[in-house]
Design a protein around this motif. Structure first.
Motif, PDB file in Angstrom:
ATOM      1  N   GLN A 156      36.016  61.314  34.983  1.00 29.04           N
ATOM      2  CA  GLN A 156      36.979  60.526  34.214  1.00 29.04           C
ATOM      3  C   GLN A 156      37.754  61.418  33.251  1.00 29.04           C
ATOM      4  N   GLU A 157      37.082  62.375  32.632  1.00 24.29           N
ATOM      5  CA  GLU A 157      37.763  63.291  31.706  1.00 24.29           C
ATOM      6  C   GLU A 157      38.811  64.126  32.435  1.00 24.29           C
ATOM      7  N   LYS A 158      38.537  64.467  33.681  1.00 24.81           N
ATOM      8  CA  LYS A 158      39.523  65.214  34.478  1.00 24.81           C
ATOM      9  C   LYS A 158      40.794  64.393  34.681  1.00 24.81           C
ATOM     10  N   VAL A 159      40.631  63.090  34.907  1.00 24.60           N
ATOM     11  CA  VAL A 159      41.785  62.195  35.059  1.00 24.60           C
ATOM     12  C   VAL A 159      42.559  62.134  33.737  1.00 24.60           C
ATOM     13  N   HIS A 160      41.835  62.044  32.618  1.00 23.77           N
ATOM     14  CA  HIS A 160      42.477  62.007  31.300  1.00 23.77           C
ATOM     15  C   HIS A 160      43.303  63.273  31.071  1.00 23.77           C
ATOM     16  N   LEU A 161      42.701  64.419  31.373  1.00 21.06           N
ATOM     17  CA  LEU A 161      43.408  65.687  31.165  1.00 21.06           C
ATOM     18  C   LEU A 161      44.638  65.774  32.061  1.00 21.06           C
ATOM     19  N   LYS A 162      44.504  65.348  33.300  1.00 28.07           N
ATOM     20  CA  LYS A 162      45.652  65.365  34.219  1.00 28.07           C
ATOM     21  C   LYS A 162      46.794  64.540  33.653  1.00 28.07           C
ATOM     22  N   LYS A 163      46.480  63.364  33.126  1.00 30.54           N
ATOM     23  CA  LYS A 163      47.528  62.496  32.574  1.00 30.54           C
ATOM     24  C   LYS A 163      48.184  63.152  31.365  1.00 30.54           C
ATOM     25  N   PHE A 164      47.399  63.767  30.474  1.00 26.73           N
ATOM     26  CA  PHE A 164      48.008  64.406  29.319  1.00 26.73           C
ATOM     27  C   PHE A 164      48.778  65.665  29.708  1.00 26.73           C
ATOM     28  N   ASN A 165      48.377  66.340  30.776  1.00 25.41           N
ATOM     29  CA  ASN A 165      49.197  67.447  31.292  1.00 25.41           C
ATOM     30  C   ASN A 165      50.565  66.921  31.711  1.00 25.41           C
ATOM     31  N   GLU A 166      50.581  65.768  32.383  1.00 29.81           N
ATOM     32  CA  GLU A 166      51.849  65.164  32.809  1.00 29.81           C
ATOM     33  C   GLU A 166      52.690  64.745  31.602  1.00 29.81           C
ATOM     34  N   LEU A 167      52.059  64.148  30.600  1.00 27.91           N
ATOM     35  CA  LEU A 167      52.790  63.708  29.410  1.00 27.91           C
ATOM     36  C   LEU A 167      53.343  64.889  28.615  1.00 27.91           C
ATOM     37  N   MET A 168      52.620  66.005  28.622  1.00 25.50           N
ATOM     38  CA  MET A 168      53.107  67.210  27.931  1.00 25.50           C
ATOM     39  C   MET A 168      54.452  67.625  28.512  1.00 25.50           C
ATOM     40  N   VAL A 169      54.545  67.596  29.843  1.00 24.13           N
ATOM     41  CA  VAL A 169      55.789  67.974  30.512  1.00 24.13           C
ATOM     42  C   VAL A 169      56.860  66.911  30.279  1.00 24.13           C
ATOM     43  N   ALA A 170      56.495  65.652  30.476  1.00 25.56           N
ATOM     44  CA  ALA A 170      57.475  64.566  30.373  1.00 25.56           C
ATOM     45  C   ALA A 170      58.113  64.496  28.983  1.00 25.56           C
ATOM     46  N   TYR A 171      57.317  64.734  27.956  1.00 22.88           N
ATOM     47  CA  TYR A 171      57.836  64.651  26.592  1.00 22.88           C
ATOM     48  C   TYR A 171      58.152  66.022  25.979  1.00 22.88           C
ATOM     49  N   ARG A 172      58.010  67.056  26.801  1.00 25.18           N
ATOM     50  CA  ARG A 172      58.298  68.422  26.353  1.00 25.18           C
ATOM     51  C   ARG A 172      57.537  68.790  25.079  1.00 25.18           C
ATOM     52  N   VAL A 173      56.237  68.628  25.149  1.00 21.68           N
ATOM     53  CA  VAL A 173      55.360  68.940  24.024  1.00 21.68           C
ATOM     54  C   VAL A 173      54.643  70.246  24.331  1.00 21.68           C
ATOM     55  N   ARG A 174      54.651  71.145  23.367  1.00 28.33           N
ATOM     56  CA  ARG A 174      53.927  72.405  23.575  1.00 28.33           C
ATOM     57  C   ARG A 174      52.447  72.173  23.281  1.00 28.33           C
ATOM     58  N   PRO A 175      51.583  72.859  24.016  1.00 25.17           N
ATOM     59  CA  PRO A 175      50.150  72.714  23.742  1.00 25.17           C
ATOM     60  C   PRO A 175      49.771  73.424  22.441  1.00 25.17           C
ATOM     61  N   THR A 176      48.622  73.080  21.934  1.00 25.69           N
ATOM     62  CA  THR A 176      48.120  73.782  20.765  1.00 25.69           C
ATOM     63  C   THR A 176      47.853  75.249  21.129  1.00 25.69           C
ATOM     64  N   VAL A 177      48.075  76.127  20.197  1.00 28.95           N
ATOM     65  CA  VAL A 177      47.784  77.542  20.435  1.00 28.95           C
ATOM     66  C   VAL A 177      46.281  77.792  20.438  1.00 28.95           C
ATOM     67  N   LEU A 178      45.502  76.790  20.079  1.00 32.77           N
ATOM     68  CA  LEU A 178      44.046  76.929  19.996  1.00 32.77           C
ATOM     69  C   LEU A 178      43.323  76.667  21.320  1.00 32.77           C
ATOM     70  N   LEU A 179      44.061  76.391  22.403  1.00 38.44           N
ATOM     71  CA  LEU A 179      43.408  76.106  23.685  1.00 38.44           C
ATOM     72  C   LEU A 179      42.407  77.181  24.113  1.00 38.44           C
ATOM     73  N   PRO A 180      42.705  78.474  23.959  1.00 41.56           N
ATOM     74  CA  PRO A 180      41.694  79.468  24.348  1.00 41.56           C
ATOM     75  C   PRO A 180      40.402  79.328  23.541  1.00 41.56           C
ATOM     76  N   PHE A 181      40.535  78.976  22.278  1.00 43.77           N
ATOM     77  CA  PHE A 181      39.346  78.771  21.449  1.00 43.77           C
ATOM     78  C   PHE A 181      38.588  77.529  21.908  1.00 43.77           C
ATOM     79  N   TRP A 182      39.318  76.417  22.180  1.00 48.07           N
ATOM     80  CA  TRP A 182      38.648  75.193  22.619  1.00 48.07           C
ATOM     81  C   TRP A 182      37.990  75.388  23.984  1.00 48.07           C
ATOM     82  N   ASN A 183      38.554  76.273  24.804  1.00 44.38           N
ATOM     83  CA  ASN A 183      37.962  76.602  26.094  1.00 44.38           C
ATOM     84  C   ASN A 183      36.529  77.100  25.902  1.00 44.38           C
ATOM     85  N   VAL A 184      36.377  78.079  25.021  1.00 49.29           N
ATOM     86  CA  VAL A 184      35.066  78.686  24.783  1.00 49.29           C
ATOM     87  C   VAL A 184      34.175  77.743  23.965  1.00 49.29           C
ATOM     88  N   ALA A 185      34.718  77.203  22.877  1.00 49.99           N
ATOM     89  CA  ALA A 185      33.921  76.347  21.990  1.00 49.99           C
ATOM     90  C   ALA A 185      33.405  75.117  22.734  1.00 49.99           C
TER      91      ALA A 185
END
Length: 192
Positions: A64-93
């Motif tokens: 289910q979380e994979k579906v959530h992430l997929k949808k927010f990936n789509e919304l990031m593009v649709a609304y032209r939102v940049r991701p947080t610069v902290l993604l590499p940190f959240w990856n590890v954490a």
């Protein structure tokens, strides 16, 4: 244009009249980061407990979380939102939190799930209130997405309780620590 190629103007939902770009940017950025982090937590839990009796339960929540992430990936593009610069940190954490809680056993992994999903459900409720105060019609699609995901996160929370999360040694300390981390992650991801 020459050669028969058509010129296609880029249209996005972000161009809708009257939406508050700062509000949308903040919400989509932080929700994308949260769903990314949740995916990494479940990946960590599966790395440790994937072959145990609770593995299928964790996998179901992760799916289910994979579906959530997929949808927010789509919304990031649709609304032209940049991701947080902290993604590499959240990856590890996220992975470390998932694997670390799973090393405490099934109950530890479920305690982590309860703590995180309770924080996320509360966070989604705050966003729902914000969007309704702004204008529920303008944000109808986003409200539907957030409400659905909030309900699914609440289900994960309840699954964690059903699988003895509260029986984890030092449960309240662990839950409080994880939730403080979630609040910090939300605060930072909205802004950076």
């Amino acid at each position: 244009p020459r050669g028969g190629a058509s010129l296609r103007l880029c249209s996005t939902r972000g161009a809708q009249e009257g939406i508050s770009k700062p509000v949308i940017d903040r919400i989509i950025r932080v929700d994308h980061a949260g769903e990314y982090g949740a995916n990494r937590i479940y990946a960590g839990q599966m790395a440790v407990l994937g072959r145990s009796s609770v593995g299928p339960v964790i996998q179901q929540m992760w799916n289910q979380e994979k579906v959530h992430l997929k949808k927010f990936n789509e919304l990031m593009v649709a609304y032209r939102v940049r991701p947080t610069v902290l993604l590499p940190f959240w990856n590890v954490a996220g992975f470390v939190l998932g694997a670390g809680s799973a090393l405490l056993g099934k109950k530890g992994a479920m305690a982590c799930t309860v703590a995180v999903e309770e924080s996320i459900s509360e966070h989604y409720n705050n966003q729902i209130r914000t969007l309704i105060e702004e204008d529920p019609e303008k944000y109808k699609e986003l409200l539907q997405v957030i409400k659905q995901f909030r309900d699914e996160e609440q289900e994960h929370h309840d699954i964690g309780l059903e699988h003895d999360a509260e029986a984890t040694p030092a449960y309240s300390v662990l839950k409080t620590a994880i939730q403080l981390g979630c609040k910090a992650a939300i605060f930072l991801s909205e802004r950076i």
